[in-house]
Design a protein around this motif. Sequence first.
Motif, PDB file in Angstrom:
ATOM      1  N   PHE A 113       0.854  -1.186   0.000  1.00 24.42           N
ATOM      2  CA  PHE A 113       0.000   0.000   0.000  1.00 24.42           C
ATOM      3  C   PHE A 113       0.893   1.240   0.000  1.00 24.42           C
ATOM      4  N   THR A 114       0.527   2.232  -0.780  1.00 25.48           N
ATOM      5  CA  THR A 114       1.257   3.497  -0.798  1.00 25.48           C
ATOM      6  C   THR A 114       0.289   4.652  -0.601  1.00 25.48           C
ATOM      7  N   CYS A 115       0.528   5.453   0.434  1.00 19.53           N
ATOM      8  CA  CYS A 115      -0.238   6.678   0.672  1.00 19.53           C
ATOM      9  C   CYS A 115       0.678   7.858   0.362  1.00 19.53           C
ATOM     10  N   ILE A 116       0.217   8.769  -0.460  1.00 21.89           N
ATOM     11  CA  ILE A 116       1.002   9.932  -0.850  1.00 21.89           C
ATOM     12  C   ILE A 116       0.294  11.184  -0.333  1.00 21.89           C
ATOM     13  N   GLY A 117       1.033  12.084   0.321  1.00 17.96           N
ATOM     14  CA  GLY A 117       0.399  13.301   0.826  1.00 17.96           C
ATOM     15  C   GLY A 117       1.332  14.130   1.683  1.00 17.96           C
ATOM     16  N   GLU A 118       0.726  14.954   2.539  1.00 16.44           N
ATOM     17  CA  GLU A 118       1.489  15.817   3.431  1.00 16.44           C
ATOM     18  C   GLU A 118       1.970  15.025   4.645  1.00 16.44           C
ATOM     19  N   LEU A 119       3.090  15.439   5.200  1.00  9.74           N
ATOM     20  CA  LEU A 119       3.675  14.749   6.354  1.00  9.74           C
ATOM     21  C   LEU A 119       2.692  14.679   7.516  1.00  9.74           C
ATOM     22  N   GLU A 120       1.981  15.769   7.763  1.00  5.71           N
ATOM     23  CA  GLU A 120       1.083  15.819   8.916  1.00  5.71           C
ATOM     24  C   GLU A 120      -0.051  14.800   8.810  1.00  5.71           C
ATOM     25  N   GLU A 121      -0.573  14.568   7.610  1.00 10.57           N
ATOM     26  CA  GLU A 121      -1.674  13.622   7.468  1.00 10.57           C
ATOM     27  C   GLU A 121      -1.200  12.174   7.457  1.00 10.57           C
ATOM     28  N   LEU A 122       0.057  11.955   7.073  1.00 12.90           N
ATOM     29  CA  LEU A 122       0.573  10.590   6.996  1.00 12.90           C
ATOM     30  C   LEU A 122       1.213  10.113   8.295  1.00 12.90           C
ATOM     31  N   ARG A 123       1.662  11.035   9.127  1.00 13.06           N
ATOM     32  CA  ARG A 123       2.361  10.658  10.354  1.00 13.06           C
ATOM     33  C   ARG A 123       1.540   9.742  11.256  1.00 13.06           C
ATOM     34  N   PRO A 124       0.237  10.023  11.505  1.00 13.52           N
ATOM     35  CA  PRO A 124      -0.535   9.116  12.373  1.00 13.52           C
ATOM     36  C   PRO A 124      -0.639   7.703  11.812  1.00 13.52           C
ATOM     37  N   VAL A 125      -0.751   7.575  10.484  1.00 13.87           N
ATOM     38  CA  VAL A 125      -0.815   6.259   9.849  1.00 13.87           C
ATOM     39  C   VAL A 125       0.506   5.520  10.059  1.00 13.87           C
ATOM     40  N   TYR A 126       1.597   6.226   9.830  1.00  9.42           N
ATOM     41  CA  TYR A 126       2.921   5.626  10.037  1.00  9.42           C
ATOM     42  C   TYR A 126       3.099   5.177  11.486  1.00  9.42           C
ATOM     43  N   ASP A 127       2.680   6.011  12.428  1.00  9.75           N
ATOM     44  CA  ASP A 127       2.851   5.679  13.840  1.00  9.75           C
ATOM     45  C   ASP A 127       2.127   4.381  14.197  1.00  9.75           C
ATOM     46  N   ILE A 128       0.948   4.171  13.629  1.00  9.37           N
ATOM     47  CA  ILE A 128       0.182   2.954  13.912  1.00  9.37           C
ATOM     48  C   ILE A 128       0.837   1.726  13.287  1.00  9.37           C
ATOM     49  N   PHE A 129       1.109   1.784  11.984  1.00  9.76           N
ATOM     50  CA  PHE A 129       1.630   0.613  11.279  1.00  9.76           C
ATOM     51  C   PHE A 129       3.054   0.264  11.707  1.00  9.76           C
ATOM     52  N   SER A 130       3.874   1.262  12.001  1.00  5.66           N
ATOM     53  CA  SER A 130       5.269   0.991  12.362  1.00  5.66           C
ATOM     54  C   SER A 130       5.397   0.292  13.714  1.00  5.66           C
ATOM     55  N   LYS A 131       4.338   0.352  14.530  1.00  3.66           N
ATOM     56  CA  LYS A 131       4.367  -0.301  15.833  1.00  3.66           C
ATOM     57  C   LYS A 131       3.691  -1.672  15.814  1.00  3.66           C
ATOM     58  N   ASP A 132       3.165  -2.066  14.667  1.00  9.06           N
ATOM     59  CA  ASP A 132       2.491  -3.351  14.521  1.00  9.06           C
ATOM     60  C   ASP A 132       3.453  -4.333  13.865  1.00  9.06           C
ATOM     61  N   GLU A 133       3.830  -5.386  14.570  1.00  8.85           N
ATOM     62  CA  GLU A 133       4.854  -6.315  14.102  1.00  8.85           C
ATOM     63  C   GLU A 133       4.442  -7.100  12.860  1.00  8.85           C
ATOM     64  N   ARG A 134       3.177  -7.045  12.486  1.00 10.74           N
ATOM     65  CA  ARG A 134       2.725  -7.738  11.277  1.00 10.74           C
ATOM     66  C   ARG A 134       3.081  -6.983  10.005  1.00 10.74           C
ATOM     67  N   PHE A 135       3.477  -5.708  10.164  1.00  6.02           N
ATOM     68  CA  PHE A 135       3.720  -4.867   9.002  1.00  6.02           C
ATOM     69  C   PHE A 135       5.107  -4.231   9.058  1.00  6.02           C
ATOM     70  N   ARG A 136       5.557  -3.827   7.885  1.00 10.08           N
ATOM     71  CA  ARG A 136       6.725  -2.947   7.788  1.00 10.08           C
ATOM     72  C   ARG A 136       6.230  -1.662   7.143  1.00 10.08           C
ATOM     73  N   CYS A 137       6.577  -0.538   7.735  1.00 11.92           N
ATOM     74  CA  CYS A 137       6.073   0.745   7.238  1.00 11.92           C
ATOM     75  C   CYS A 137       7.220   1.748   7.161  1.00 11.92           C
ATOM     76  N   THR A 138       7.290   2.474   6.060  1.00  9.26           N
ATOM     77  CA  THR A 138       8.301   3.521   5.900  1.00  9.26           C
ATOM     78  C   THR A 138       7.605   4.837   5.583  1.00  9.26           C
ATOM     79  N   LEU A 139       8.214   5.927   6.006  1.00  8.17           N
ATOM     80  CA  LEU A 139       7.695   7.269   5.725  1.00  8.17           C
ATOM     81  C   LEU A 139       8.860   8.161   5.371  1.00  8.17           C
ATOM     82  N   GLN A 140       8.869   8.646   4.142  1.00 11.76           N
ATOM     83  CA  GLN A 140       9.937   9.538   3.731  1.00 11.76           C
ATOM     84  C   GLN A 140       9.479  10.441   2.597  1.00 11.76           C
TER      85      GLN A 140
END
Length: 281
Positions: A157-184
């Motif tokens: 899955f790829t979400c494209i947008g502003e840092l502020e709107e994507l940060r909460p999504v990254y925070d959730i997925f990056s802490k879930d061991e079932r997923f790998r999530c990157t934000l850059q």
Amino acid sequence: MGRTLYVTDLDGTLLNKQDRISPESIEIINNLIRQGMLFTYATARSLVSASVVTKGLSADIPVIAYNGAFIFQPSTGEILSEESFSAEEMRKAQELLEGYGMSPLVYSFIDGDEKVSWISQKENEGIRRYLGQRQGDRRLRPVCDSGELYRGKMFYFTCIGELEELRPVYDIFSKDERFRCTLQQELYRPEYWCEIMPAKATKAHAVQKLRQQWGCGRVVSFGDAINDIPMFEISDECYAVENAVEELKAIATGVIGSNENDGVAEWLRAEFVPCPTENLR
């Protein structure tokens, strides 16, 4: 120690600012591959997109795509290795993305065909730019609603947008061991990309698979961004191009020439020593 596997990132590392490998780099690398160098690239791009920007590079090498979710044989498109979401993980990802009002690009296999789906009414500037660079791509599948968006065997899955709107999504997925999530931040662009993959879909994991397959005693890698850190951590030597982020330079074995100055190819030409008594594979 066995032979050495050389692995490079593409965007910002092997590719120049025109999203291409220079003719000089192609000539150097192809010549070294003919001499027996075990070489591949590891990219967040799909095989389709990577094949366009690496035109001219030897197609007789397995390559790592989708940040390690797949290893492909580029000459045939054959999948040599894959990491996909389980049914439960797909449901959880959909639930979380919809909960945060995200309208992602969804990469999946539908009836055996690779597709990139998105809701056409919810395109933002970043998604329009992505689509504009892939005109004529047979994978593209615009849909009207989320029921169609989340179909098939999903693996990215790829979400494209502003840092502020994507940060909460990254925070959730990056802490879930079932997923790998990157934000850059997108290279040379203002928008950010939040990419969600299966936990084992990493460049590092895919490189280790190739290392074992080819019986390599060493890995030497090249990169420019923070998503190359895991690959650097499992490498025996790792080199950041001059234009790389400081976080990567800090853990690199050394810093080489920039992507605009054929840094990877020039390093390989200077350092690679053929082993004539051993076969390529």
